[in-house]
Design an enzyme around this catalytic site. Structure first.
Site, short mmCIF file in Angstrom:
data_model
loop_
_atom_site.label_atom_id
_atom_site.label_comp_id
_atom_site.label_asym_id
_atom_site.label_seq_id
_atom_site.Cartn_x
_atom_site.Cartn_y
_atom_site.Cartn_z
CG ASP A 162 -7.74 -1.07 -6.59
OD1 ASP A 162 -6.65 -1.49 -7.03
OD2 ASP A 162 -7.87 0.05 -6.03
CB ILE A 163 -9.23 0.58 -1.64
CG1 ILE A 163 -10.03 1.15 -0.49
CG2 ILE A 163 -8.05 1.47 -2.00
CD1 ILE A 163 -9.27 1.12 0.83
CG ASN A 213 1.00 -0.93 -12.58
OD1 ASN A 213 1.01 -0.88 -13.80
ND2 ASN A 213 -0.03 -0.54 -11.85
CD GLN A 228 5.28 -3.54 -7.45
OE1 GLN A 228 6.27 -3.64 -8.17
NE2 GLN A 228 4.90 -4.49 -6.61
CG HIS A 258 -0.82 -5.88 -6.95
ND1 HIS A 258 0.31 -5.47 -6.27
CD2 HIS A 258 -1.25 -4.80 -7.65
CE1 HIS A 258 0.56 -4.20 -6.56
NE2 HIS A 258 -0.37 -3.77 -7.40
P1 AMP Z 1 -0.13 -0.74 -7.98
O1 AMP Z 1 -0.12 0.75 -8.17
O2 AMP Z 1 -0.10 -1.51 -9.25
O3 AMP Z 1 0.91 -1.17 -6.98
O4 AMP Z 1 -1.55 -1.08 -7.38
C1 AMP Z 1 -1.87 -1.00 -6.02
C2 AMP Z 1 -3.36 -0.97 -5.93
O5 AMP Z 1 -3.73 -1.32 -4.62
C3 AMP Z 1 -4.00 0.39 -6.23
O6 AMP Z 1 -4.91 0.26 -7.32
C4 AMP Z 1 -4.70 0.74 -4.92
O7 AMP Z 1 -5.93 1.41 -5.12
C5 AMP Z 1 -4.89 -0.62 -4.28
N1 AMP Z 1 -4.98 -0.64 -2.84
C6 AMP Z 1 -4.16 -0.04 -1.94
N2 AMP Z 1 -4.54 -0.31 -0.69
C7 AMP Z 1 -5.63 -1.12 -0.78
C8 AMP Z 1 -6.49 -1.74 0.16
N3 AMP Z 1 -6.30 -1.60 1.49
N4 AMP Z 1 -7.51 -2.49 -0.30
C9 AMP Z 1 -7.72 -2.64 -1.62
N5 AMP Z 1 -6.93 -2.10 -2.57
C10 AMP Z 1 -5.90 -1.33 -2.16
#
Ligand code: AMP
Ligand code: ZN
Length: 114
Positions: A30-31, A87, A94, A100
């Site tokens: 995760d970023i 989520n 989400q 994911h």
């Molecule tokens: P959610 O809020 O459950 O939809 O989770 C989305 C997740 O994706 C969050 O924890 C973000 O930090 C992560 N995220 C968004 N963009 C990226 C990316 N380019 N690379 C890795 N993780 C990401």
């Protein structure tokens, strides 16, 4: 889906720190990690969210959970434990519309979630 950020990661159009990949699954860091270990595990097929999983796609869910168990073993957090989060849609919080699971570990978690 052309405008989906996780499909772009699957297609290597944008970079990610990939932890695991096979023909149907991708796992990457995760970023914005919320713990020392925070890995996202996704199907390569675009499915928007958990409520949109139907029929044969449920087999993919098993594959995703097997992958998370394997990653947790490899990361050395199996004994101490970890958390898996999905989520789903607006009330679930989400933010990315490609199914994911968050595999989170390396510290003690709290409950209830916010
Ligand atoms: P959610 O809020 O459950 O939809 O989770 C989305 C997740 O994706 C969050 O924890 C973000 O930090 C992560 N995220 C968004 N963009 C990226 C990316 N380019 N690379 C890795 N993780 C990401
Ligand atoms: Zn997608």
């Amino acid at each position: 889906m052309s405008d989906c950020i996780f499909c772009k990661i699957v297609n290597k159009e944008i970079p990610a720190q990939i932890i695991y990949e096979d023909e149907s699954v991708l796992a990457f860091n995760d970023i914005q990690p919320q713990a020392p270990i925070h890995v996202l595990v996704i199907p390569k097929k675009h499915i928007s969210d958990m409520a949109s999983v139907h029929g044969e796609d449920f087999l993919l869910i098993t594959t995703l959970f097997k992958t998370m168990q394997k990653i947790a073993q490899e990361k050395g957090i199996e004994d101490e434990g970890y958390r898996i989060v999905n989520n789903c849609r607006d009330n679930g919080g989400q933010t990315v519309g490609h199914l994911h699971f968050h595999l989170i570990g390396g510290r003690e978690m709290r409950w209830p979630p916010g």
